[in-house]
Structure formats: C-alpha cells, structure tokens
Design a protein around this motif. Structure first.
Motif, PDB file in Angstrom:
ATOM      1  N   LEU A 260     -29.626  13.541  16.076  1.00 51.42           N
ATOM      2  CA  LEU A 260     -28.381  13.291  15.341  1.00 51.42           C
ATOM      3  C   LEU A 260     -28.372  11.930  14.622  1.00 51.42           C
ATOM      4  N   PRO A 261     -28.625  10.791  15.316  1.00 49.61           N
ATOM      5  CA  PRO A 261     -28.607   9.511  14.587  1.00 49.61           C
ATOM      6  C   PRO A 261     -29.702   9.416  13.524  1.00 49.61           C
ATOM      7  N   LYS A 262     -30.886   9.991  13.810  1.00 44.74           N
ATOM      8  CA  LYS A 262     -31.971   9.985  12.817  1.00 44.74           C
ATOM      9  C   LYS A 262     -31.543  10.775  11.575  1.00 44.74           C
ATOM     10  N   TRP A 263     -30.910  11.895  11.791  1.00 46.24           N
ATOM     11  CA  TRP A 263     -30.415  12.750  10.708  1.00 46.24           C
ATOM     12  C   TRP A 263     -29.460  11.967   9.808  1.00 46.24           C
ATOM     13  N   MET A 264     -28.531  11.222  10.429  1.00 48.90           N
ATOM     14  CA  MET A 264     -27.539  10.462   9.674  1.00 48.90           C
ATOM     15  C   MET A 264     -28.178   9.304   8.906  1.00 48.90           C
ATOM     16  N   ILE A 265     -29.192   8.662   9.513  1.00 49.58           N
ATOM     17  CA  ILE A 265     -29.901   7.573   8.818  1.00 49.58           C
ATOM     18  C   ILE A 265     -30.700   8.130   7.638  1.00 49.58           C
ATOM     19  N   ILE A 266     -31.331   9.294   7.836  1.00 49.45           N
ATOM     20  CA  ILE A 266     -32.087   9.929   6.744  1.00 49.45           C
ATOM     21  C   ILE A 266     -31.138  10.227   5.571  1.00 49.45           C
ATOM     22  N   GLN A 267     -29.947  10.734   5.872  1.00 50.80           N
ATOM     23  CA  GLN A 267     -28.964  11.016   4.815  1.00 50.80           C
ATOM     24  C   GLN A 267     -28.536   9.738   4.089  1.00 50.80           C
ATOM     25  N   ALA A 268     -28.251   8.679   4.882  1.00 50.56           N
ATOM     26  CA  ALA A 268     -27.795   7.412   4.286  1.00 50.56           C
ATOM     27  C   ALA A 268     -28.889   6.784   3.423  1.00 50.56           C
ATOM     28  N   MET A 269     -30.138   6.797   3.914  1.00 52.51           N
ATOM     29  CA  MET A 269     -31.260   6.216   3.165  1.00 52.51           C
ATOM     30  C   MET A 269     -31.536   7.010   1.891  1.00 52.51           C
ATOM     31  N   THR A 270     -31.417   8.335   1.967  1.00 60.28           N
ATOM     32  CA  THR A 270     -31.638   9.176   0.783  1.00 60.28           C
ATOM     33  C   THR A 270     -30.559   8.904  -0.267  1.00 60.28           C
ATOM     34  N   ALA A 272     -29.021   6.136  -0.664  1.00 62.22           N
ATOM     35  CA  ALA A 272     -29.251   4.781  -1.203  1.00 62.22           C
ATOM     36  C   ALA A 272     -30.562   4.676  -1.992  1.00 62.22           C
ATOM     37  N   GLN A 273     -31.237   5.814  -2.212  1.00 63.66           N
ATOM     38  CA  GLN A 273     -32.465   5.895  -3.032  1.00 63.66           C
ATOM     39  C   GLN A 273     -33.684   5.199  -2.407  1.00 63.66           C
ATOM     40  N   PHE A 274     -33.705   5.057  -1.073  1.00 58.62           N
ATOM     41  CA  PHE A 274     -34.885   4.480  -0.402  1.00 58.62           C
ATOM     42  C   PHE A 274     -35.800   5.621   0.051  1.00 58.62           C
ATOM     43  N   HIS A 275     -36.320   6.385  -0.900  1.00 59.01           N
ATOM     44  CA  HIS A 275     -37.059   7.607  -0.569  1.00 59.01           C
ATOM     45  C   HIS A 275     -38.397   7.330   0.105  1.00 59.01           C
ATOM     46  N   LEU A 276     -39.134   6.321  -0.399  1.00 56.45           N
ATOM     47  CA  LEU A 276     -40.483   6.046   0.130  1.00 56.45           C
ATOM     48  C   LEU A 276     -40.426   5.583   1.580  1.00 56.45           C
ATOM     49  N   ILE A 277     -39.512   4.652   1.873  1.00 58.49           N
ATOM     50  CA  ILE A 277     -39.413   4.092   3.232  1.00 58.49           C
ATOM     51  C   ILE A 277     -39.020   5.175   4.233  1.00 58.49           C
ATOM     52  N   ILE A 278     -38.016   5.982   3.877  1.00 57.26           N
ATOM     53  CA  ILE A 278     -37.548   6.997   4.834  1.00 57.26           C
ATOM     54  C   ILE A 278     -38.604   8.092   5.025  1.00 57.26           C
TER      55      ILE A 278
END
Length: 344
Positions: A260-270, A272-278
C-alpha cells in the motif's frame, strides 16, 4: 529489558533524546537530543553474554560520534557565515549538503551504510528492532527540514535502493538480511519525505509494524540464520506460514499491506514526473523480494514433519500469538484498505 531498572532508565532517556531532537527550534538543540539518544543506546547494546555486542557498540559509537561532530561543526560554520551575508550565498548549498550527509550517516543510508549491517549482526533482536525503527525517527525528521529533490538526494535514494537490494542477496544471517532490507526501505522513506509528510507517516508506520511483526516472531523462535528456518520441524505450521507472509509483505508483494505505501509513493512520483527514479526503485525492490522469496520458498516447500504417537501439539506462546495477530492483519490489510477507500 523491562525487568531491569537500569535498561528501563536508558530506554526512557533514549526516547526523550529523540523527542528533544525533533522538537528543538535550533540545530544546536537537535544536536543535543541526538547525543542524549546516542549515549542512552550504547549501554543498552552491550551484553556480557555476546562477544559481538562490544564490537558492535564501539563501531556504532565511533560512527555516530563522527556524524555528530560533522553536524555540530557544520552548524557552527553556518552561524559564523551568517555574519557575512555575501559568503553565505556561496556556501549555503554546501552547508545543507554537509548537514544532510551527517544525518544520512546517522541513519545508515547508502553509501554511508558501511557500519549498519556489522552493528546489526552484533545485537540481539530487540536492540536490532530499535536500531531499525526508533533510531531512524530523529535523523529522518531533521533531514526533512531542508530536503529537496536535487542531484545529491537522487543519488542517495538510488544508491540506497540498489545497495539494499544487491547487498542482501548473498547473506545467510537473518539480521544482515533485515539490515540490507532496512537500507532499501530508507531509499523509499527519503522519497516519501520529499513527496509529503502524510506519505512518510504511512510508509514509516507500515515499515515499523511489519518489521516488529517479523522480529517478534524470530525472537520467540530464536532464529538468527537462514539454515535454522529449514529445521523448524516442531514449530506449528501456522506460525511458520505467518512469519513468511510478514516477510513477503515487508518486501511489498501486492496482496499484502506492505504494498500500500509503495503503491502511493509510485503514484506520487509518477505524478511529479520522476519516472526514471521510481522505475529504478521498483526494479530494485523486486530484487529485495527475490531474496525474501528465496528464504521463504524452501520453508514453504519442505515437508512439515511431526510424530504421530507420543507427542502433544506444539504450544504457542504469548509472543507468537501477538506476532500471529499482527501477521494476519498484514495479510488482509490491503483488501480492507482498498474496501475502505472505495466506501469513503
């Protein structure tokens, strides 16, 4: 620990040190809180029955003293530079980087993680739990005060998830596996700090909850190495099952609450356009999940042996009941969370 008044005293001062640090309104006050926390944890680490604990406590002390000295000297340098505004603009980013580096060294984030697995190996399970959870609170909150997504932070996040994943592949000690897992989770925690406080709260609480579940279980079964898992013949199957369910949840396998928390961080990073890092973080987390699966797979597949005659059913103690309950919540948590979100 709670039966020993001296250890109880040190536990109280350790907690108060963290609270002083996170509620301080100056860097000097934060430094004092970190020092109180450090000097309270050292006596709790030492154990006359464990020869490795002395080495671990010395290694921990020297590393933390280096980080504290760096933090203090950087804060003094910063206060001196405030008297001349022209030079402050030139060195402001350097000062922030030095403060962040000292805090990253305190919590054991890569590439400043060199002390963390060795110290973990010398501790008992309860002290290891404290090192992996409570001792990270103050440095992480202090880090959040001046953390931005720049090149330095990106390198720290990427190195933490890579080293945390690759480092655990060739380990046979469960303490070192959890130590490298903790380094991997630090990469996610720092990302969550940048994305927002509520995300960090969710990730950290989930991480603490899952780590506590696993360590309560391992402590009650007296397990320290991977090969001991394969000889858990007289452990009730439900205990073995719940231990590995919690491990897979910590790795972030989707049916469990750890996703669940990983899912939410992946959504937030996506967003914010941080595609490479995530993308790198997700790939490296799959490597972490691989060594959890490798540990679990043998124990799942090996036949459970039990004598039919002359034996009573194995007893489940209080610690195992508590860990079992926590593990069941972990197994069904994502389903309940998703249902709750859809209702609300």
């Amino acid at each position: 620990m709670l039966n020993n008044p001296t250890k109880l005293l040190f536990l109280m001062t350790l907690m108060s040190g963290t609270l002083i640090s996170i509620s301080a309104n100056s860097w000097f006050g934060a430094w004092i809180g970190l020092e109180i926390n450090l000097l309270s944890f050292i006596p709790m680490m030492t154990n006359s029955n464990n020869l490795l604990s002395t080495e671990a406590s010395l290694k921990y002390f020297l590393t933390q003293a280096l980080a504290s000295a760096t933090l203090l000297f950087t804060v003094i340098l910063s206060s001196l530079l405030y008297s001349s505004p022209n030079s402050l603009l030139m060195t402001n980013s350097i000062i922030i980087t030095l403060i962040n580096t000292s805090l990253l060294l305190k919590m054991g984030a890569a590439p400043l993680h060199f002390w963390f697995p060795g110290v973990m190996e010398g501790l008992n399970w309860m002290n290891g739990l404290m090192l992996m959870t409570w001792q990270k609170i103050a440095p992480l909150i202090l880090l959040s005060y001046n953390l931005t997504m720049n090149m330095f932070t990106s390198v720290i996040i990427i190195l933490s998830v890579i080293i945390g994943s690759i480092g655990g592949l060739n380990q046979t000690s469960l303490r070192k596996i959890l130590a490298y897992s903790s380094i991997n989770h630090l990469g996610w925690l720092i990302t969550a700090l940048i994305m927002g406080e509520s995300l960090w709260n969710l990730y950290f609480l989930t991480y603490v909850y899952l780590t506590s579940t696993i360590i309560f279980m391992l402590n009650s079964l007296k397990l320290f190495h991977v090969n001991q898992i394969f000889s858990m013949n007289f452990t009730p199957p439900v205990i073995k099952f719940s231990l590995f369910m919690a491990l897979l949840s910590l790795g972030g396998l989707p049916p469990f609450i750890g996703f669940l928390p990983k899912w939410m961080i992946i959504q937030a990073m996506t967003s914010a356009q941080f595609h490479l890092i995530i993308s790198l973080m997700v790939i490296m987390t799959l490597v972490t999940l691989f060594y959890y699966l490798r540990t679990s797979f043998g124990a799942f597949m090996l036949t459970y042996t039990e004598t039919i005659w002359g034996s009573s059913s194995p007893k489940i103690n209080t610690n195992q009941i508590m860990a079992l309950t926590l593990s069941m919540i972990s197994t069904l948590g994502l389903i309940f969370s998703s249902t709750l979100f859809s209702i609300l």
